[in-house]
Design a protein around this motif. Structure first.
Motif, PDB file in Angstrom:
ATOM      1  N   ALA A  89     -47.455   3.577 118.963  1.00  0.00           N
ATOM      2  CA  ALA A  89     -47.142   4.589 117.942  1.00  0.00           C
ATOM      3  C   ALA A  89     -46.178   4.015 116.904  1.00  0.00           C
ATOM      4  O   ALA A  89     -46.347   4.240 115.702  1.00  0.00           O
ATOM      5  CB  ALA A  89     -46.542   5.832 118.595  1.00  0.00           C
ATOM      6  N   TYR A  90     -45.190   3.250 117.349  1.00  0.00           N
ATOM      7  CA  TYR A  90     -44.236   2.636 116.422  1.00  0.00           C
ATOM      8  C   TYR A  90     -44.953   1.623 115.519  1.00  0.00           C
ATOM      9  O   TYR A  90     -44.720   1.579 114.312  1.00  0.00           O
ATOM     10  CB  TYR A  90     -43.105   1.948 117.192  1.00  0.00           C
ATOM     11  N   PRO A  96     -44.958   3.626 107.384  1.00  0.00           N
ATOM     12  CA  PRO A  96     -44.927   4.862 106.606  1.00  0.00           C
ATOM     13  C   PRO A  96     -43.704   5.727 106.923  1.00  0.00           C
ATOM     14  O   PRO A  96     -43.104   6.316 106.031  1.00  0.00           O
ATOM     15  CB  PRO A  96     -46.218   5.587 107.018  1.00  0.00           C
ATOM     16  N   PHE A  97     -43.327   5.784 108.194  1.00  0.00           N
ATOM     17  CA  PHE A  97     -42.160   6.553 108.599  1.00  0.00           C
ATOM     18  C   PHE A  97     -40.905   6.003 107.923  1.00  0.00           C
ATOM     19  O   PHE A  97     -40.073   6.758 107.426  1.00  0.00           O
ATOM     20  CB  PHE A  97     -42.009   6.508 110.127  1.00  0.00           C
ATOM     21  N   GLY A  98     -40.784   4.684 107.882  1.00  0.00           N
ATOM     22  CA  GLY A  98     -39.631   4.054 107.242  1.00  0.00           C
ATOM     23  C   GLY A  98     -39.524   4.404 105.773  1.00  0.00           C
ATOM     24  O   GLY A  98     -38.441   4.710 105.270  1.00  0.00           O
ATOM     25  N   ARG A  99     -40.652   4.361 105.083  1.00  0.00           N
ATOM     26  CA  ARG A  99     -40.637   4.700 103.652  1.00  0.00           C
ATOM     27  C   ARG A  99     -40.292   6.172 103.435  1.00  0.00           C
ATOM     28  O   ARG A  99     -39.538   6.512 102.527  1.00  0.00           O
ATOM     29  CB  ARG A  99     -41.978   4.358 103.017  1.00  0.00           C
ATOM     30  N   HIS A 102     -36.459   6.753 105.813  1.00  0.00           N
ATOM     31  CA  HIS A 102     -35.365   5.850 105.458  1.00  0.00           C
ATOM     32  C   HIS A 102     -35.269   5.640 103.948  1.00  0.00           C
ATOM     33  O   HIS A 102     -34.252   5.168 103.448  1.00  0.00           O
ATOM     34  CB  HIS A 102     -35.537   4.478 106.126  1.00  0.00           C
ATOM     35  N   GLY A 103     -36.377   5.894 103.250  1.00  0.00           N
ATOM     36  CA  GLY A 103     -36.382   5.658 101.819  1.00  0.00           C
ATOM     37  C   GLY A 103     -36.524   4.191 101.462  1.00  0.00           C
ATOM     38  O   GLY A 103     -36.263   3.778 100.340  1.00  0.00           O
ATOM     39  N   ARG A 104     -36.948   3.407 102.424  1.00  0.00           N
ATOM     40  CA  ARG A 104     -37.161   1.980 102.173  1.00  0.00           C
ATOM     41  C   ARG A 104     -38.212   1.449 103.130  1.00  0.00           C
ATOM     42  O   ARG A 104     -38.494   2.046 104.161  1.00  0.00           O
ATOM     43  CB  ARG A 104     -35.857   1.215 102.308  1.00  0.00           C
ATOM     44  N   THR A 105     -38.766   0.335 102.784  1.00  0.00           N
ATOM     45  CA  THR A 105     -39.815  -0.263 103.599  1.00  0.00           C
ATOM     46  C   THR A 105     -39.194  -1.066 104.738  1.00  0.00           C
ATOM     47  O   THR A 105     -38.272  -1.853 104.524  1.00  0.00           O
ATOM     48  CB  THR A 105     -40.689  -1.190 102.732  1.00  0.00           C
ATOM     49  N   VAL A 106     -39.713  -0.845 105.923  1.00  0.00           N
ATOM     50  CA  VAL A 106     -39.278  -1.605 107.083  1.00  0.00           C
ATOM     51  C   VAL A 106     -39.847  -3.016 106.943  1.00  0.00           C
ATOM     52  O   VAL A 106     -40.990  -3.210 106.524  1.00  0.00           O
ATOM     53  CB  VAL A 106     -39.775  -0.928 108.379  1.00  0.00           C
TER      54      VAL A 106
END
Length: 142
Positions: A89-90, A96-99, A102-106
Motif C-alpha cells: 500500500a505504501y 500521491p499521498f506525499g504530494r 505533505h505538499g511535496r514529492t517523496v
C-alpha cells in the motif's frame, strides 16, 4: 543494537502523533523530524542530497520508503502478511499521498543502504539522546 532513528515529516500533527505512538511501542527507536538540522546534515552525507523520505537508521543500515515501513511494523510485532500488505500500500500510494498531504514529492528512493562513515558521524550524538522531542519547539514571533 544501536539506537535506531526514525526520520519522519514533523510538519503535521498527525504524523507527529503516529511517530510518537510507534516509538512508544518499540524499544530502541527514537523519532527525529526530517527537517532537523542534524538529520539534514546526515542526509547530505549519506545521499549527497536531502531526499524527502521516510527513513529508519538501524545499526549500520539505512532503510528508506517501503523498507522503513516493513522494518518498523515488524518491530511493532505485526503479522508478516499484514506488514507485506502495508508495504504494498505504501509503495502504491506513497507518492500521491506525499504530494497531497505533505505538499511535496517523496523522493524516488527505496530500499536498504549501508550507512556511510561520513553519515554515521552525524548520528553519534543523536543516538546518545534518550528522548528526542517529537513536536517542534514553538517559535517566537518577531
Amino acid at each position: 543494537m544501536k539506537t535506531s532513528l526514525l526520520v519522519y515529516d514533523g510538519s503535521n500533527s498527525v504524523f507527529r502523533a503516529a511517530a510518537e505512538a510507534a516509538t512508544r511501542r518499540v524499544d530502541g527507536i527514537v523519532a527525529v523530524r526530517w527537517g532537523a538540522d542534524p538529520i539534514q546534515a546526515f542526509l547530505e552525507a549519506q545521499f549527497d542530497s536531502r531526499p524527502f523520505a521516510f527513513i529508519l537508521v538501524e545499526d549500520d543500515s539505512v532503510h528508506v520508503g517501503t523498507e522503513t515501513v516493513g522494518r518498523v511494523l515488524s518491530r511493532m510485532g505485526l503479522a508478516a502478511p499484514l506488514v507485506a500488505g502495508l508495504k504494498r500500500a505504501y509503495a502504491a500510494g506513497g507518492g500521491p499521498f506525499g504530494r497531497l498531504v505533505h505538499g511535496r514529492t517523496v523522493a524516488d528512493l527505496d530500499g536498504t543502504f549501508p550507512l556511510s562513515a561520513a553519515a554515521a558521524a552525524h548520528l553519534t550524538d543523536l543516538r546518545r539522546v534518550r528522548e528526542i522531542p517529537v513536536e517542534e519547539a514553538p517559535t517566537e514571533e518577531p
